[in-house]
Design an enzyme around this catalytic site. Structure first.
Site, PDB file in Angstrom:
ATOM      1  N   SER A 255       0.836  -1.191   0.000  1.00  0.00           N
ATOM      2  CA  SER A 255       0.000   0.000   0.000  1.00  0.00           C
ATOM      3  C   SER A 255       0.873   1.244   0.000  1.00  0.00           C
ATOM      4  O   SER A 255       2.091   1.165   0.181  1.00  0.00           O
ATOM      5  CB  SER A 255      -0.897   0.027   1.246  1.00  0.00           C
ATOM      6  OG  SER A 255      -1.670  -1.150   1.356  1.00  0.00           O
ATOM      7  N   SER A 293      -3.920  -3.398  -2.816  1.00  0.00           N
ATOM      8  CA  SER A 293      -3.118  -2.262  -2.366  1.00  0.00           C
ATOM      9  C   SER A 293      -4.010  -1.187  -1.756  1.00  0.00           C
ATOM     10  O   SER A 293      -4.987  -0.753  -2.365  1.00  0.00           O
ATOM     11  CB  SER A 293      -2.331  -1.673  -3.550  1.00  0.00           C
ATOM     12  OG  SER A 293      -1.427  -0.685  -3.118  1.00  0.00           O
ATOM     13  N   ASP A 295      -4.304   2.363  -1.153  1.00  0.00           N
ATOM     14  CA  ASP A 295      -3.725   3.630  -1.603  1.00  0.00           C
ATOM     15  C   ASP A 295      -4.674   4.751  -1.192  1.00  0.00           C
ATOM     16  O   ASP A 295      -5.646   5.062  -1.897  1.00  0.00           O
ATOM     17  CB  ASP A 295      -3.521   3.612  -3.118  1.00  0.00           C
ATOM     18  CG  ASP A 295      -2.685   2.410  -3.570  1.00  0.00           C
ATOM     19  OD1 ASP A 295      -1.942   1.867  -2.733  1.00  0.00           O
ATOM     20  OD2 ASP A 295      -2.788   2.021  -4.744  1.00  0.00           O
TER      21      ASP A 295
END
Length: 380
Positions: A255, A293, A295
């Site tokens: 991340s 991920s 983000d």
């Protein structure tokens, strides 16, 4: 191939001719260039493979009594940032921003409360205030024995109390201590920009835009620096050394958390627009927002201080005097947010050092001398 570099540095030291956008960097080229913003980092190394830490960002020293406008954007939501619901509801940030590992969110959350109780309970020990702590996380379980839960609430109290306006240490520091970026050692990085503008009276004024990242994302082949496919070249050279981490990252890509700060007067909606531009900087370096991920990007403006915990009549609407940038003049700020994010990630990669961690897992640093050779070839 060149020998291993004996000096780690920031991207401007490593590649002084690299184009990093239109706007100049601030004097520290760090998030603490924004007046009033304070930060601290703590790294925790212990036996049994513990390599983790905590990063604390304070929008300003009196964050408990005065909120600032903020906005949040989730590019890909496989992660956590606590306090986001209240921030979306009100556009107000009245908490430290704490970045740590995925398993330490609870302790970080508690630590913010412990600080507030210590400093803001009344003489009888009562608390009659509202606080929604903001904690972001990325997963460091490859280099850190994350099950040890090494981060304690007391670390957060210490981080809040020790935050300063010094440049933020980069690389294997703070919450980024055990992180990995494009299969190289990742971590913490920061950068800032000065953008020409005007104040509400029409006088010339420079506004500061700055970013801090906790970078723990990305595949080696996707890494680009200045638009050049550095990762594709290094992937071939590092295939054997990176085989194990590649298998790990295929399961849990990682991340990136981006925090953007500015002293430009922005509304909550404008802060969210600024947060979205972190995506541009991330994409330039090679971030795609893969499914696993997390983000998540947060932007805040220190220009307007909004009183909280005030004794007002809850049913008599009271106006506040605040300022905001004219939307038609915001382009320079949006560019600066993207550029500062991009450079922050470069600073992570250039500053971070090889780390051998949990179960003997080793992540190598980005080879700076080899990077210079590659970039020289593409520049020629």
């Amino acid at each position: 191939m060149a020998a291993k570099s004996t000096h780690r540095g920031r991207i401007r030291e490593v590649l002084p001719n690299l184009h990093l956008g239109t706007w100049p960097a601030g004097p520290k080229n760090s998030i603490t260039d924004v007046p009033g913003v304070l930060a601290s980092t703590q790294s925790i190394h212990a036996e049994d493979g513990v390599n983790t830490g905590v990063t604390v960002i304070l929008p300003h020293r009196d964050w408990f009594k005065e909120a600032c406008y903020a906005g949040i954007f989730s590019f890909n939501g496989s992660g956590e940032m606590t306090g986001s619901h209240w921030l979306e509801e009100t556009g107000l940030l009245s908490s430290p921003i704490v970045l740590t590992n995925s398993f330490s969110v609870g302790d970080a959350y508690r630590g913010i409360y412990e600080y507030a109780i210590k400093h803001h309970s009344n003489d009888n020990g009562e608390v009659d205030w509202f606080l929604s702590p903001v904690v972001g996380e990325t997963f460091d379980g490859y280099l850190n024995n994350i099950a040890k839960l090494a981060v304690k609430s007391s670390d957060i109290v210490k981080g809040i109390e020790s935050a300063t306006d010094a440049p933020v240490p980069e690389g294997n520091t703070g919450g980024g201590t055990g992180m990995i970026c494009h299969y190289f050692k990742g971590g913490t990085g920061s950068s800032s920009r000065l953008v020409e503008g005007l104040d509400s009276d029409g006088n010339k004024k420079n506004y500061t835009i700055a970013a801090l990242v906790q970078a723990n994302y990305g595949r080696a082949a996707h890494l680009r620096i200045g638009g050049f496919p550095v990762g594709r070249i290094l992937e071939k050279e590092k295939a054997e050394a990176q085989a194990d981490v590649a298998r790990h990252k295929d399961k849990k890509d990682g991340s990136i958390i981006v925090v953007i700060a500015t002293d430009a007067p922005l509304s909550p909606t404008q802060c969210k627009r600024l947060a979205k531009r972190a995506t541009v900087g991330l994409a330039r370096v090679g971030g795609y927002g893969h499914n696993p991920s997390g983000d998540i990007f947060l932007a805040f403006s220190t220009a307007n201080h909004i009183p909280v915990h005030t004794d007002v009549d809850r049913f008599k609407a009271k106006a506040l005097k605040t300022e905001a940038i004219d939307d038609t003049s915001i382009n320079g700020l949006l560019e600066a947010a993207a550029d500062a994010t991009e450079e922050s990630i470069y600073n992570v990669l250039c500053s971070a050092e090889t780390l051998t961690g949990f179960c003997g897992h080793q992540i190598e640093e980005l080879p700076l001398d080899r990077l210079k050779e590659i970039m020289k070839k593409y520049d020629s």
